[in-house]
Design a protein around this motif. Structure first.
Motif, PDB file in Angstrom:
ATOM      1  N   THR A 151      -2.372  11.700  48.209  1.00 15.89           N
ATOM      2  CA  THR A 151      -1.427  11.547  47.105  1.00 15.89           C
ATOM      3  C   THR A 151      -0.059  11.343  47.737  1.00 15.89           C
ATOM      4  N   ILE A 152       0.661  10.310  47.303  1.00 17.31           N
ATOM      5  CA  ILE A 152       1.930   9.949  47.948  1.00 17.31           C
ATOM      6  C   ILE A 152       3.035   9.856  46.906  1.00 17.31           C
ATOM      7  N   VAL A 153       4.158  10.506  47.198  1.00 23.72           N
ATOM      8  CA  VAL A 153       5.340  10.426  46.346  1.00 23.72           C
ATOM      9  C   VAL A 153       6.475   9.848  47.179  1.00 23.72           C
ATOM     10  N   VAL A 154       7.061   8.746  46.714  1.00 28.54           N
ATOM     11  CA  VAL A 154       8.090   8.024  47.467  1.00 28.54           C
ATOM     12  C   VAL A 154       9.380   7.970  46.658  1.00 28.54           C
ATOM     13  N   VAL A 155      10.463   8.451  47.241  1.00 27.42           N
ATOM     14  CA  VAL A 155      11.798   8.235  46.678  1.00 27.42           C
ATOM     15  C   VAL A 155      12.346   6.949  47.272  1.00 27.42           C
ATOM     16  N   THR A 156      12.837   6.059  46.418  1.00 26.20           N
ATOM     17  CA  THR A 156      13.394   4.806  46.931  1.00 26.20           C
ATOM     18  C   THR A 156      14.531   4.310  46.045  1.00 26.20           C
ATOM     19  N   HIS A 157      15.549   3.733  46.692  1.00 25.80           N
ATOM     20  CA  HIS A 157      16.592   3.005  45.974  1.00 25.80           C
ATOM     21  C   HIS A 157      16.184   1.553  45.761  1.00 25.80           C
ATOM     22  N   ASN A 158      15.143   1.134  46.457  1.00 26.23           N
ATOM     23  CA  ASN A 158      14.735  -0.268  46.464  1.00 26.23           C
ATOM     24  C   ASN A 158      13.697  -0.490  45.358  1.00 26.23           C
ATOM     25  N   MET A 159      14.136  -1.065  44.253  1.00 26.38           N
ATOM     26  CA  MET A 159      13.221  -1.235  43.124  1.00 26.38           C
ATOM     27  C   MET A 159      12.118  -2.241  43.440  1.00 26.38           C
ATOM     28  N   GLN A 160      12.453  -3.259  44.248  1.00 34.35           N
ATOM     29  CA  GLN A 160      11.408  -4.200  44.656  1.00 34.35           C
ATOM     30  C   GLN A 160      10.314  -3.469  45.427  1.00 34.35           C
ATOM     31  N   GLN A 161      10.713  -2.529  46.263  1.00 42.57           N
ATOM     32  CA  GLN A 161       9.731  -1.750  47.004  1.00 42.57           C
ATOM     33  C   GLN A 161       8.857  -0.923  46.063  1.00 42.57           C
ATOM     34  N   ALA A 162       9.461  -0.271  45.094  1.00 40.94           N
ATOM     35  CA  ALA A 162       8.683   0.492  44.110  1.00 40.94           C
ATOM     36  C   ALA A 162       7.673  -0.413  43.416  1.00 40.94           C
ATOM     37  N   GLY A 163       8.101  -1.633  43.082  1.00 41.06           N
ATOM     38  CA  GLY A 163       7.208  -2.579  42.434  1.00 41.06           C
ATOM     39  C   GLY A 163       6.051  -3.004  43.314  1.00 41.06           C
ATOM     40  N   ARG A 164       6.306  -3.081  44.615  1.00 39.76           N
ATOM     41  CA  ARG A 164       5.258  -3.540  45.532  1.00 39.76           C
ATOM     42  C   ARG A 164       4.221  -2.462  45.830  1.00 39.76           C
ATOM     43  N   ILE A 165       4.627  -1.206  45.887  1.00 41.70           N
ATOM     44  CA  ILE A 165       3.708  -0.207  46.437  1.00 41.70           C
ATOM     45  C   ILE A 165       3.220   0.846  45.452  1.00 41.70           C
ATOM     46  N   SER A 166       3.907   1.056  44.330  1.00 41.67           N
ATOM     47  CA  SER A 166       3.577   2.243  43.533  1.00 41.67           C
ATOM     48  C   SER A 166       2.642   1.934  42.368  1.00 41.67           C
ATOM     49  N   ASP A 167       1.851   2.936  42.006  1.00 41.51           N
ATOM     50  CA  ASP A 167       1.003   2.863  40.819  1.00 41.51           C
ATOM     51  C   ASP A 167       1.813   3.196  39.567  1.00 41.51           C
ATOM     52  N   ARG A 168       2.603   4.260  39.679  1.00 31.98           N
ATOM     53  CA  ARG A 168       3.479   4.644  38.576  1.00 31.98           C
ATOM     54  C   ARG A 168       4.886   4.881  39.115  1.00 31.98           C
ATOM     55  N   THR A 169       5.849   4.746  38.224  1.00 31.70           N
ATOM     56  CA  THR A 169       7.250   4.916  38.594  1.00 31.70           C
ATOM     57  C   THR A 169       7.919   5.852  37.600  1.00 31.70           C
ATOM     58  N   ALA A 170       8.703   6.791  38.131  1.00 31.41           N
ATOM     59  CA  ALA A 170       9.491   7.704  37.305  1.00 31.41           C
ATOM     60  C   ALA A 170      10.964   7.378  37.525  1.00 31.41           C
ATOM     61  N   PHE A 171      11.683   7.151  36.424  1.00 32.37           N
ATOM     62  CA  PHE A 171      13.112   6.830  36.483  1.00 32.37           C
ATOM     63  C   PHE A 171      13.920   8.062  36.096  1.00 32.37           C
ATOM     64  N   PHE A 172      14.844   8.444  36.983  1.00 35.60           N
ATOM     65  CA  PHE A 172      15.699   9.616  36.771  1.00 35.60           C
ATOM     66  C   PHE A 172      17.151   9.184  36.610  1.00 35.60           C
ATOM     67  N   TYR A 173      17.869   9.931  35.776  1.00 32.96           N
ATOM     68  CA  TYR A 173      19.302   9.686  35.601  1.00 32.96           C
ATOM     69  C   TYR A 173      19.977  11.010  35.281  1.00 32.96           C
ATOM     70  N   LEU A 174      20.995  11.351  36.066  1.00 33.55           N
ATOM     71  CA  LEU A 174      21.755  12.591  35.896  1.00 33.55           C
ATOM     72  C   LEU A 174      20.852  13.821  35.812  1.00 33.55           C
ATOM     73  N   GLY A 175      19.841  13.836  36.676  1.00 33.05           N
ATOM     74  CA  GLY A 175      18.970  15.004  36.774  1.00 33.05           C
ATOM     75  C   GLY A 175      17.887  15.089  35.729  1.00 33.05           C
ATOM     76  N   LYS A 176      17.799  14.075  34.872  1.00 28.11           N
ATOM     77  CA  LYS A 176      16.784  14.084  33.820  1.00 28.11           C
ATOM     78  C   LYS A 176      15.753  12.984  34.065  1.00 28.11           C
ATOM     79  N   LEU A 177      14.508  13.283  33.741  1.00 24.60           N
ATOM     80  CA  LEU A 177      13.465  12.260  33.778  1.00 24.60           C
ATOM     81  C   LEU A 177      13.576  11.443  32.504  1.00 24.60           C
ATOM     82  N   ILE A 178      13.971  10.198  32.645  1.00 25.25           N
ATOM     83  CA  ILE A 178      14.159   9.336  31.480  1.00 25.25           C
ATOM     84  C   ILE A 178      12.836   8.732  31.033  1.00 25.25           C
ATOM     85  N   GLU A 179      12.032   8.317  32.003  1.00 23.22           N
ATOM     86  CA  GLU A 179      10.789   7.630  31.652  1.00 23.22           C
ATOM     87  C   GLU A 179       9.866   7.606  32.862  1.00 23.22           C
ATOM     88  N   CYS A 180       8.569   7.760  32.611  1.00 19.18           N
ATOM     89  CA  CYS A 180       7.558   7.597  33.649  1.00 19.18           C
ATOM     90  C   CYS A 180       6.379   6.842  33.063  1.00 19.18           C
TER      91      CYS A 180
END
Length: 272
Positions: A219-248
């Protein structure tokens, strides 16, 4: 307008959700603080076995802090504490008194933003974790060193210079060595905090290929600033803003049809 990254539909290993009812990691209504400064607000999130989850969001959104909560690395920071909520791994609360933090960090390995090899040989970098666990058999250690370097796609590049100092490797090779070092102690979960941010595009591609190859076992959890990278490698993506989970959601949906306006604004480059 910034072009939205392309999600890899083949990464969507969670399309058959019946297979993944029990999460590997369960975060429930988590508040986290540094002193009186609350940096995580009421986050609830499940991460499933053998998926790649990406955490994205602007700097300061709490994604790296949350990642470090998953193996209690934040325990090392003065004043860091959970305000409320819990984190469970395979049903065990990480902050239960019975949890051995050293054992936890073997099961939940961490790869950092900047490669941090020990000032030792390539061989010793991988063998060290086994040796401090008490493994004495040279044959066992040799086999595990080779196995870990192969999994990290580094063996063919270093097999003839295992006794050379790890600092002689390129930046990309050092990062793969750090991944091999993590794999050697047989974790179940691997946390990666911006693992490619200091690497050139070629080295980044090698590490991304490696991450995709590892998800069959981890099981792998990756923090990235690179959205293209998230698109290439991840199954699911969680978007955070100001300490809150906005959407996963499934990565493809997050990038092509997000449910929340804030997510769409971030993906399209309106802020961040």
């Amino acid at each position: 307008m910034q072009e939205a990254p392309t999600a890899n539909p083949e990464n969507s290993s969670l399309q058959n959700t019946e297979e993944y009812r029990e999460p590997a990691i369960r975060i429930k209504e988590l508040d986290f603080l540094y002193g009186n400064n609350q940096v995580i607000h009421n986050v609830t999130l499940d991460i499933f076995p053998k998926e790649i989850m990406a955490f994205i969001g602007p700097s300061g959104c709490g994604k790296s802090t949350l990642l470090r909560c998953l193996n209690r690395m934040n325990d090392l920071v003065d004043g860091a504490r959970i305000g409320k909520g819990s984190i469970e791994i395979h049903g065990v609360d990480l902050h239960d008194k019975s949890v051995d933090v050293i054992e936890l960090r073997k099961k939940v390995g961490m790869v950092f933003q900047k490669s941090n090899p020990f000032p030792k040989s390539i061989y010793q970098n991988v063998a060290y974790g086994l040796q401090i666990q008490g493994v004495k058999s040279k044959r066992t250690i040799d086999e595990k060193v080779e196995e870990s370097l192969r999994k990290a796609a580094l063996w063919e590049e270093v097999k003839d210079r295992l006794n050379e100092n790890a600092y002689g490797l390129s930046g990309g090779q050092q990062q793969r060595l750090c991944i091999a070092r993590t794999l050697a102690v047989e974790p179940e979960i691997i946390l990666m905090d911006e693992p490619c941010s200091a690497l050139d595009p070629v080295a980044t591609g090698r590490v991304e290929e490696l991450i995709l190859g590892l998800k069959d076992e981890y099981t792998i959890v990756v923090v990235t600033h690179n959205m293209q990278q998230a698109g290439r490698i991840s199954d699911r993506t969680a978007f955070f803003y100001l300490g809150k989970l906005i959407e996963c959601d499934q990565t493809k949906k997050i990038f092509l049809n997000p449910s929340k306006q804030q997510t769409e604004d971030y993906i399209s480059g309106k802020f961040g």
